[in-house]
Design a protein around this motif. Structure first.
Motif, PDB file in Angstrom:
ATOM      1  N   ARG A 174       0.955  -1.084  -0.060  1.00 12.36           N
ATOM      2  CA  ARG A 174       0.091   0.003   0.209  1.00 12.36           C
ATOM      3  C   ARG A 174       0.861   1.197  -0.030  1.00 12.36           C
ATOM      4  NH1 ARG A 174      -5.786   0.134  -0.356  1.00 12.36           N
ATOM      5  NH2 ARG A 174      -6.457  -2.173   0.250  1.00 12.36           N
ATOM      6  N   ASN A 175       2.250   1.204   0.199  1.00  8.87           N
ATOM      7  CA  ASN A 175       2.823   2.071   0.405  1.00  8.87           C
ATOM      8  C   ASN A 175       3.931   2.462  -0.993  1.00  8.87           C
ATOM      9  OD1 ASN A 175       2.222   2.582   3.154  1.00  8.87           O
ATOM     10  ND2 ASN A 175       3.701   1.277   3.932  1.00  8.87           N
ATOM     11  N   ILE A 176       3.331   2.101  -1.880  1.00  8.22           N
ATOM     12  CA  ILE A 176       4.090   2.629  -3.511  1.00  8.22           C
ATOM     13  C   ILE A 176       3.137   3.452  -3.710  1.00  8.22           C
ATOM     14  CG2 ILE A 176       4.278   1.344  -5.691  1.00  8.22           C
ATOM     15  CD1 ILE A 176       4.646  -1.200  -4.531  1.00  8.22           C
ATOM     16  N   ILE A 177       3.913   4.780  -4.214  1.00 11.15           N
ATOM     17  CA  ILE A 177       3.079   5.921  -4.643  1.00 11.15           C
ATOM     18  C   ILE A 177       3.839   6.752  -5.802  1.00 11.15           C
ATOM     19  CG2 ILE A 177       2.250   6.211  -2.355  1.00 11.15           C
ATOM     20  CD1 ILE A 177       4.251   8.437  -2.063  1.00 11.15           C
ATOM     21  N   HIS A 178       3.285   7.550  -6.470  1.00 11.75           N
ATOM     22  CA  HIS A 178       3.875   8.546  -7.299  1.00 11.75           C
ATOM     23  C   HIS A 178       4.659   9.626  -6.524  1.00 11.75           C
ATOM     24  CE1 HIS A 178       1.668   6.532 -11.102  1.00 11.75           C
ATOM     25  NE2 HIS A 178       2.960   6.716 -11.415  1.00 11.75           N
ATOM     26  N   ALA A 179       5.349  10.315  -6.941  1.00 13.33           N
ATOM     27  CA  ALA A 179       6.142  11.372  -6.405  1.00 13.33           C
ATOM     28  C   ALA A 179       5.255  12.412  -6.098  1.00 13.33           C
ATOM     29  CB  ALA A 179       7.653  11.826  -7.048  1.00 13.33           C
ATOM     30  N   GLN A 180       4.307  12.796  -6.919  1.00  7.95           N
ATOM     31  CA  GLN A 180       3.683  13.866  -6.668  1.00  7.95           C
ATOM     32  C   GLN A 180       2.635  13.724  -5.259  1.00  7.95           C
ATOM     33  OE1 GLN A 180       3.405  12.322  -9.373  1.00  7.95           O
ATOM     34  NE2 GLN A 180       1.457  11.890 -10.087  1.00  7.95           N
ATOM     35  N   ASN A 181       2.377  12.628  -4.841  1.00  4.12           N
ATOM     36  CA  ASN A 181       1.753  12.260  -3.532  1.00  4.12           C
ATOM     37  C   ASN A 181       2.449  12.393  -2.346  1.00  4.12           C
ATOM     38  OD1 ASN A 181      -0.719  11.816  -5.375  1.00  4.12           O
ATOM     39  ND2 ASN A 181       0.047   9.980  -5.798  1.00  4.12           N
ATOM     40  N   ILE A 182       3.822  12.528  -2.515  1.00  2.00           N
ATOM     41  CA  ILE A 182       4.609  12.063  -1.405  1.00  2.00           C
ATOM     42  C   ILE A 182       4.129  13.118  -0.055  1.00  2.00           C
ATOM     43  CG2 ILE A 182       6.398  13.772  -2.017  1.00  2.00           C
ATOM     44  CD1 ILE A 182       8.391  11.465  -0.998  1.00  2.00           C
ATOM     45  N   ILE A 183       3.817  14.498  -0.609  1.00  2.89           N
ATOM     46  CA  ILE A 183       3.774  15.313   0.611  1.00  2.89           C
ATOM     47  C   ILE A 183       2.324  14.910   1.412  1.00  2.89           C
ATOM     48  CG2 ILE A 183       2.961  17.822   1.250  1.00  2.89           C
ATOM     49  CD1 ILE A 183       6.094  17.267   0.563  1.00  2.89           C
ATOM     50  N   ASP A 184       1.469  14.771   0.809  1.00  6.62           N
ATOM     51  CA  ASP A 184       0.223  14.122   1.120  1.00  6.62           C
ATOM     52  C   ASP A 184       0.418  12.782   2.241  1.00  6.62           C
ATOM     53  OD1 ASP A 184      -1.342  16.164   0.049  1.00  6.62           O
ATOM     54  OD2 ASP A 184      -1.994  14.926  -1.634  1.00  6.62           O
TER      55      ASP A 184
END
Length: 218
Positions: A174-184
Motif C-alpha cells: 500500500r506504500n507504493i506511490i507516485h512522487a507527486q503524492n509524497i507530501i500528502d
C-alpha cells in the motif's frame, strides 16, 4: 528541513570520466554507457522526489538524501531518510518508464515498455531490508528511535502502476506511490504518529551521528 542536500553522486562523475578516457573502439564502452545511463536515471528520479520534498514545511522533519552508513564490514544505502520526533521514514525511489505491474502476493514486479516485458526486483523487499539494516545500526549506535515507516516512490509521473490484485489494507505494498503524492503521504503519517518518541536533544544526537558516520565513509 533538509540536512543533507542533493548532490550529483561521485559515481556518475567517475563513470563519465572513464567514458571520456576510453578509446572510441574500446570493448567496455557499452558496459560503461549502460552503467552511466542507469546511474543518471536514478539521480534524475531522486531529483524529482527532492523537488517535492522541498514543499515540506515541517521544521521538525530532518531530511537526508543518499544516506550511506556502515554496518559490520559493509554499508547500506537509503535514497531519502526523514527523521521526526514521532517517526522515521525510509524512502526508496524508482525512476522507471512504461507500465509497471505489481503482484503483492508473490512479491513480483514486471515492466512493459516499448512492447518488451521484463521482470524487476521487488522494491518493497528492498526497502524492508533497508529498514532492518537501519534498526540494527541504531542498536549498534545505542540510539533510541521511534517507529520506522517506508515508502516506495515512483518518480516518473507517466509511469502506470497496476496491481494484479488490490493489496490488503495492512500490506506494505500500500506504500507504493507516485512522487507527486509524497507530501500528502507524509502529512498522513504526521497525523497518525502524533506522540513524540524523541526529545529535540535525542533527535539532534541522531542527526549528528548519521552525518558523522557518513562523513567517515566519504
Amino acid at each position: 528541513m533538509i540536512r543533507k542536500e542533493l548532490k550529483i553522486p561521485i559515481n556518475i562523475d567517475k563513470s563519465q570520466a572513464l567514458l571520456w578516457r576510453l578509446p572510441l573502439n574500446h570493448q567496455k564502452i557499452p558496459i560503461v554507457e549502460k552503467d552511466l545511463k542507469k546511474r543518471k536515471a536514478g539521480f534524475n528520479g531522486e531529483s524529482a522526489v527532492y523537488y517535492h520534498l522541498g514543499f515540506l514545511n515541517d521544521k521538525k522533519c530532518k531530511i537526508f538524501h543518499d544516506v550511506r552508513l556502515p554496518l559490520f564490514s559493509n554499508y547500506f544505502q537509503i535514497d531519502f531518510l526523514i527523521l521526526t520526533p514521532s517517526h522515521i521514514l525510509v524512502i526508496e525511489v524508482k525512476n522507471i518508464s512504461g507500465i509497471v505491474t505489481i503482484d503483492p502476493f508473490i512479491r513480483q514486479l514486471t515492466r512493459t515498455y516499448k512492447g518488451i516485458t521484463e521482470g524487476l526486483s521487488d522494491p518493497i523487499s528492498q526497502v524492508q531490508r533497508q529498514k532492518l539494516f537501519l534498526q540494527k545500526w541504531f542498536s549498534i549506535q545505542k540510539l533510541k528511535h521511534p517507529p520506522i515507516k517506508h515508502l516506495v516512490v515512483f518518480s516518473n509521473p507517466s509511469t502506470i502502476l497496476n496491481f494484479t490484485e488490490p493489496p490488503p489494507v495492512d500490506s506494505p505494498y500500500r506504500n507504493i506511490i507516485h512522487a507527486q503524492n509524497i507530501i500528502d503521504e507524509i502529512k498522513d503519517l504526521n497525523e497518525t504518529y502524533v506522540k513524540e518518541a524523541m526529545t529535540d536533544k535525542e533527535l539532534t544526537k541522531m542527526k549528528k551521528t548519521i552525518l558523522k558516520n557518513m562523513k567517515n565513509l566519504s
